[in-house]
Design a protein around this motif. Sequence first.
Motif, PDB file in Angstrom:
ATOM      1  N   ASP A 115      -5.935  -1.959  -5.342  1.00  0.00           N
ATOM      2  CA  ASP A 115      -6.850  -0.911  -5.793  1.00  0.00           C
ATOM      3  C   ASP A 115      -6.109   0.404  -5.997  1.00  0.00           C
ATOM      4  N   ALA A 133       0.820  -1.208   0.000  1.00  0.00           N
ATOM      5  CA  ALA A 133       0.000   0.000   0.000  1.00  0.00           C
ATOM      6  C   ALA A 133       0.853   1.257   0.000  1.00  0.00           C
ATOM      7  N   SER A 153     -15.410  -5.071   2.108  1.00  0.00           N
ATOM      8  CA  SER A 153     -14.516  -5.076   0.941  1.00  0.00           C
ATOM      9  C   SER A 153     -15.144  -5.802  -0.230  1.00  0.00           C
ATOM     10  N   HIS A 161     -17.409  -3.419  -1.877  1.00  0.00           N
ATOM     11  CA  HIS A 161     -16.629  -2.422  -2.610  1.00  0.00           C
ATOM     12  C   HIS A 161     -16.093  -3.016  -3.907  1.00  0.00           C
ATOM     13  N   ASP A 168      -8.111  -8.057   2.852  1.00  0.00           N
ATOM     14  CA  ASP A 168      -8.466  -6.639   2.734  1.00  0.00           C
ATOM     15  C   ASP A 168      -7.241  -5.778   2.467  1.00  0.00           C
ATOM     16  N   TYR A 227      -6.010  -6.191  -1.101  1.00  0.00           N
ATOM     17  CA  TYR A 227      -7.009  -5.607  -2.003  1.00  0.00           C
ATOM     18  C   TYR A 227      -6.889  -4.083  -2.027  1.00  0.00           C
ATOM     19  N   ARG A 228      -6.682  -3.482  -0.867  1.00  0.00           N
ATOM     20  CA  ARG A 228      -6.529  -2.036  -0.793  1.00  0.00           C
ATOM     21  C   ARG A 228      -5.296  -1.592  -1.579  1.00  0.00           C
ATOM     22  N   ASN A 245     -16.420  -2.037  -8.068  1.00  0.00           N
ATOM     23  CA  ASN A 245     -15.137  -1.424  -8.426  1.00  0.00           C
ATOM     24  C   ASN A 245     -14.884  -1.588  -9.914  1.00  0.00           C
TER      25      ASN A 245
END
Length: 509
Positions: A376, A340, A407, A410, A369, A372-373, A414
């Motif tokens: 993204d 991230a 998530s 989301h 999560d 995935y963040r 997405n």
Amino acid sequence: MEPSCDLEIDVNGKEVFLVDKKILSSFSGKLGKLLSKAAAAAVTRPLRVIFHDLPGGAEAFELLARFCYSHGEVALVTPANACTLHCVAHFMGMAELSSPSSPSLISQTEKTLQGIPFWSWPEILGALKQCQEFLPAATSAGVLGKLLDSLAGRIASPLSAASPSDDSSPESSGFRFSCDTGCSASTKNSGSHHRLWWFEDLSCLNPSAMEKAAAAMVSRKMDHAAISRFLFYYLRVRVSAADATPPEKRKAMDAVVGLLFSLDRCSVTCKGLFGILHICSCLNPSKLCRIRLEKMIASHLDQATLDNLLVPSPLVFFLAGCVSPPRLRRVGDLMDLYLAEVAPDSSLKAEKFASIATVLPDAARVNSDGVYRAVDIFLEVHAAALSEEQRARICGAVDCGKLSPASSRHLAGNSRFPARAAVRPSQRRYPAEDLAGRRRSGGGEREQVVLYARKLEVSEEETEKLRVHLRGMQWRVAELEKLCRRLQGQMRKMTATGGRSRTLPRLCS
């Protein structure tokens, strides 16, 4: 009869001595053999002998010549020069001509060396500094072993009174990158303050002499935590020295990393290893040094922080050996934070990001999560530059079955994720929902048959949902086939290697 000057002796190419060949050859077996060969060859020109790597250089040869000219009557041997004279006497072959009836420099130096256990700390340290300039000769003459044994004994003794002032302790010298972050209580509590006074004294040794001194400490069963703290301090001092050249710094790093690698794992701190990694970014260590550093960092990676990983370095890390599930999960959380953090970097290549995101095994993440963040964020920044294949590989790092409900919702909306990836959460939930619905209905097999026998009146919206769901199932089947082929290949490799345990892949490349 007055001594003549019929022989030139070049000492290490730095200074030339004019001496009487008869006087010196009567004490030196090596010189006597050289002169006898010249006499047999009937050499008529002036004789000149060149000595390379003579221990102690010109100063040591001058002391030896004075001993020869005085026929051994001049007392020259002191703790300040005993080691050097002993080595140069061995080099010149003076042991070959020694006898009980004639004076012997060897016997005089040996008598002085027998008192090494009673020498003061400055005398031992000074002798060791001299010997580091001719370590092979000092080792073969037996001097180095005596010095190191006495040195390690002084350091290991809790009653040693040789401690200088507290100002020489590394705790007061600005050194902080390893001593305050231990992996166990023994790292913090061991190596108490009475053992820290020698850090600064030994930091003046060159890497070769320091290696031997540290090995002597290990053989004395000294606390590995104290030794590792000294090694971190030594490297920091040697690398920050203004007069140190890059090759000298690399040699110090190779020596320190090799010694740390031989110590107990819990005696080496995670923070200290990442401190070395930071230094590595400025140097070019040897391949063996890099491999050892990578393995040590891998064994401490579960203790690392995000700041530790954000170090520019060409090194790669390895998750080697059998990693316990709790440690592996901590590494997974750390890697998600790292991904991230670096995802917004516009210069980060998709292949490298994907390799980092997919390197960990599934057991490393209980929840997807975090990854995935990160994915993204990466897609948001790099969407325009990604091919469909790259996008699919990056999205494949997200195990949608491990996403939280928030998530998953989301992800379903997405637009940056491919449609086949967006439906992955529903692929595992639909069968469970169907089963729950059937259980709630309380009906049996007959009721289900009647239900499916009815004419289905499906709206256009529901039809589209079913179509998307079907595409998702097809994509999932293709992914499972790829995974099956990969597992089959790995099983074949494990069978070919005799079923040995497989090491985990590289963290990054």
